[in-house]
Each structure stands twice: as C-alpha cells, then as structure tokens.
Design an enzyme around this catalytic site. Sequence first.
Site, PDB file in Angstrom:
ATOM      1  CD  GLU A  44       3.208   0.631  15.799  1.00 46.00           C
ATOM      2  OE1 GLU A  44       3.153   1.798  16.218  1.00 46.00           O
ATOM      3  OE2 GLU A  44       4.118   0.228  15.030  1.00 46.00           O
ATOM      4  CE  LYS A 126       5.572   3.897  18.153  1.00 47.62           C
ATOM      5  NZ  LYS A 126       5.034   3.781  16.780  1.00 47.62           N
ATOM      6  CE1 TYR A 132      11.514   8.294  11.060  1.00 47.01           C
ATOM      7  CE2 TYR A 132      11.242   9.097  13.294  1.00 47.01           C
ATOM      8  CZ  TYR A 132      11.508   8.065  12.420  1.00 47.01           C
ATOM      9  OH  TYR A 132      11.737   6.795  12.898  1.00 47.01           O
ATOM     10  CB  CYS A 162       7.005   0.429  16.308  1.00 44.74           C
ATOM     11  SG  CYS A 162       7.579   0.529  14.572  1.00 44.74           S
ATOM     12  CE  LYS A 195      12.145   1.089   8.339  1.00 47.87           C
ATOM     13  NZ  LYS A 195      10.806   1.713   8.258  1.00 47.87           N
ATOM     14  CG  ASN A 411      -0.242  18.137 -22.785  1.00 46.82           C
ATOM     15  OD1 ASN A 411       0.587  17.230 -22.779  1.00 46.82           O
ATOM     16  ND2 ASN A 411      -0.020  19.321 -22.232  1.00 46.82           N
TER      17      ASN A 411
END
Length: 589
Positions: A44, A126, A132, A162, A195, A411
């Site tokens: 893509e 597409k 999201y 996709c 995934k 710090n």
Amino acid sequence: MPQLRVALAQIDTTVGDLEGNAARALRAVGEAAAAGAHLVLLPEMTLTGYPAEDLVLRRSFVEAAEKAAHDFAGRLAIAGYGEIAVAVGTCSAAHDAPPAVGRPAGSPRNTLALCWRGEVATSYHKHHLPNYGVFDEARYFVPGTDLAVVRLHGIDVALTVCEDLWQEGGPIAVAGAADAGLVVVINASPFEQAKSGARLELAATRAHEAGAALAYVNQVGGQDELVFDGGSFVVDAAGELLTNGPRFVEHLLVADLELPAARSDFAGQVDAKDGTTMTITRTILSSDPLPAFPAQPFVTTPDLPVLQEVWEALVVGTRDYITKNGFASVALGLSGGIDSAVTATIAVDAIGADRVHTVALPSAYSSPHSLDDAADLAKRQGTQHRVIPIAPMVDAYQATLGGLTGLAEENLQARVRGTTLMALSNAEGHLILTTGNKSELATGFSTLYGDSAGGFAPLKDVPKTLVWELARWRNEVAAGRGETPPIPKESITKPPSAELAPGQLDSDRLPDYTELDAVLDDYVEGDKGRTELLLEHPPAIVDRVIRLVDLAEYKRRQYPPGPKITPKAFGRDRRLPITNRWRDLPREG
C-alpha cells in the site's frame, strides 16, 4: 484450471521518497521477473511511503504521486517487464468525488495502480478508510466506490487495499459478486503483538466469503513510531494457508496458483452489503490462459515466538528511524540498570556496536556496582564507552541556586545528564536514545528535560515487566549461539533505582512493577474505569495508579517517539487532553 505465478514483494519504503521508493520497487519487480512471475504485488502506498499523513493534503504531493505511478509503469516497460502485471500503491486526486463526501474536487485517494505494458491500465481506490488507533484516513482520503477487476491470462483478479479486508461488506463482498478467482490485498499493516495470527484468520474468513483465493502483501520496515512486519501470505478459496513469507525483512514470496477461469462479464452496480453501492469495473489485460508450467512447491515460514517478534520490531523500528533520518551514530546514558542495558542492546543489534556510544554519568549517589555493570555491558558488546562524572556540574548548579534539596535536587541531576547527552549530540552528531519504558512514562516517573531528553525512545511502548523478559530472552538467545550474553546478570536481577538519592529504589514511589503493569494494561490498553478496575485490583493501587497516569499527560506529550508494539501506544493511539479535570476517582471528603 489456469495457472498464475504471483510474486508478493514486501519492501521497506520511506515517506516522501518517491524516486527512491520507485527504484526499490523496480528492483523487486526485476527479482520477480527473474523468478518468472506473471503478477507482482507491492505494498500500500509504495511510491509515496505510508503513512504520508498531511503530505497528502498538499496538491503538489498528490500530483507528484500520480505522475510517479505513470512514470513507474513506463519504467517497467523500458526494463522489459511490460508483460508482467504490477499492482503498486500510491495516491491520486479524486477529481470526480461526489459532493456527499464533503470534500472539494481534487481530494486525495489511497490508490492501487495496476501497471501493464507501460501504462496504468486501471486503478482501484481504497473503499474502507480506517479512522481508529493510529489511522486517520477519513481525515485524508475520499473513499473509492468502484471495484476494479482485471482479467489476466484468463483469470479474473479483484484489486483491494488493506482495510478493505478488515471490514465486513464492501470490496470483498463485491469481489464475490464479480466471481473473481483471486483477490489481491496490498497492505501497510503496522505491527502489534499477536496481530499476525489475527490477519491470517481474517483473510481466511474473507477468502471463504469471496469464494476466491486471496493474496496478501504487507509492507516491512519502520516509519516514525510505526513498524511494519511483512509476513505476506496466500490462502486458497477455503481459507487454508498455502504459503507465507518471513517477518521484519524484505522478501519476495512467489506462489504458483491454480485458479478458476474467468466466469463472469458482469459490470455495474451491486449492493456492497456495507450500506453502500459499488460498481464493478472490468479491464481485460489478456484473455488466454498461460501454457501449463511446473508448479513450485509452496513454502511456509513458522511464526515467531512472542518475545522474538517484539524484539525484532524494536530493532527494525530503531534501525529505520536512525538510518532514514540520516544519523550515523547514537548515544545513550548507560546507568547499569535494566532499561539502559536493553536500549543499548537494541541499538547494537540495529546498527552495530561501532556506531553505538554509551556514556556513564555517575553522580554523588551512583553506586560503584552500577558503574561496573555499565562498563561490563560496554565490554561485552563492544560499544564506544566513556565515563563523564556529573557531580562537579551539579555542584556548580547548587552553588548558583543556593542548594536544592529533595525532588529538586534529584531532578537537577537528571537534567544535568540530559544536558550532557544533548551537548554530545550537538558536538558529535549522535542521535540520543531515551531509555525510559512505558510503565515509567505512564506514571510520570521521569524527569522532563532529564532522562526524558533525546530523539528516539526504543522502549517507549514496552512495559517494565516486558523489559525484564526481553533481557532474559536476549541473553538466552546469545547463550544458545555460543555467544557471550550481552546484558550483565546484575543489571537484570538488582532492584531498579534511579540512584538520585541515598538508598533510593523505584519501589519507594511506585507499586511493585508486576502489580503496576497489570493495572496499567487494564487502564491504558483496556480503557477501563475505576469501577471495572476494582473488580480485579486492590483499591489502593487502583487509585494510586489512576492519579499518577492522569497527572502525567503533559509529560507524555513532550516525550520522544518510539516504536509501537502494543494495541494502544501513547501518542498515536491514546490521545487525551492535557487540560482535563475529569478524574475517575472517588471525591475526597
């Protein structure tokens, strides 16, 4: 049944480098041609790089991308590849976009250009535009309303991009109505843990719905905070895996497919079963089937164990950020603790020890064993190591400021370290790697302009408990190869400490990391509120964590980018207002 040799070229592109991306794509097609491919699939938005973000709002960029696609088609023919059908991603202008989309003519589209005999024979735009997580495509693109079907060597091939695979209805349903024999999906699908299995499962479902084999090519490489893991594959019409490629590396996957002969000439509007109507368009490239040829056996690649895939993602994301942004070297503060040790190891795996500069920055409160552990790691890995004591610099600040105490003193030390590292960056050209992890970033357990200073944060999306797991795993891998484990055992086993005060430990200010990460996973990744959190975690820890996370948003906004590995990374995925009075906590009093 007719045959087709399909080559899926998962390549690493760079946003905005139209010429470089085209050259890389051309080399991949050349490799596919040498393998005898008839159809080549590129990822893509290959020519533009993905995600191009607001670049696609510039008319000059879109025009250049359209020209690049036509030029690429011509270059394929000149190189002798004109008889190979090549699907390549780009973007184009929607000059005929209907008014309903609410955009003016010329708005961009996410486009697949099908190159054949020196020309762009047809294009597909597409249809499903994700909006999201890390995706903002509804902000940028006009959705396509046509399904392009090309007849190649007697086989009807439907073209999709996709997200069209991830949503029910739309192009996949229309591909079934078109009686396509093969559905191709070109992708730039970012990595997240676990995934790859979800992609394969989804592709199997969609192939069954379309009644067609499905070829899925995915981008590989890092782009800012996103990492693309490749893992291209082909499934048959029943959803069974036929072949798949490796992950996190450029690769050409070649598949010899037997596919149904073209069986429909219908063109026109159909119900897309997603609330829209799509139009099937048909382009004939070649009607006659190819002469029969010996099919090569399918090759499958085992998927990676969880810790290995995370490590590969961190290494690839770090390497590409360094190299694509033109840095010759990196530097980081090496404390002897687990976070800087793992960060250094990722950097060495990414670009080699000779380009990694580690700097020990001991203060008055640094323990001797921490300096020893840092030196031990540098010796094990061969980094360019030096020691720069910061106590004299801190004393100079203290003399000027009148003697800071408590948190201000702590710090100050962290900020002197950050200033020192950034000075080395300016003087020697290093990219400074920030060493903090996701648990610290979530709870604000870092010092602005101190340990948060730097240009890239390899562990930004890695919880503390996972940092330890990765360290142990990486040492086990080295031992299994007969190599010296890269991370000293003491850096893994000792209690974590910032060493900014006498006897200081992280546990003085944070819950135990095992408990903390469990709550953070539910609160940050799961977006659970207090009531839901109390069903699984102790009230005192829940309330403490919520306060810490909510008050640290301003710090997270100023943190460097880092590779995304979880479903909800800070920055690209999780976006909350800094000025925010909502607190999911009981009212006091």
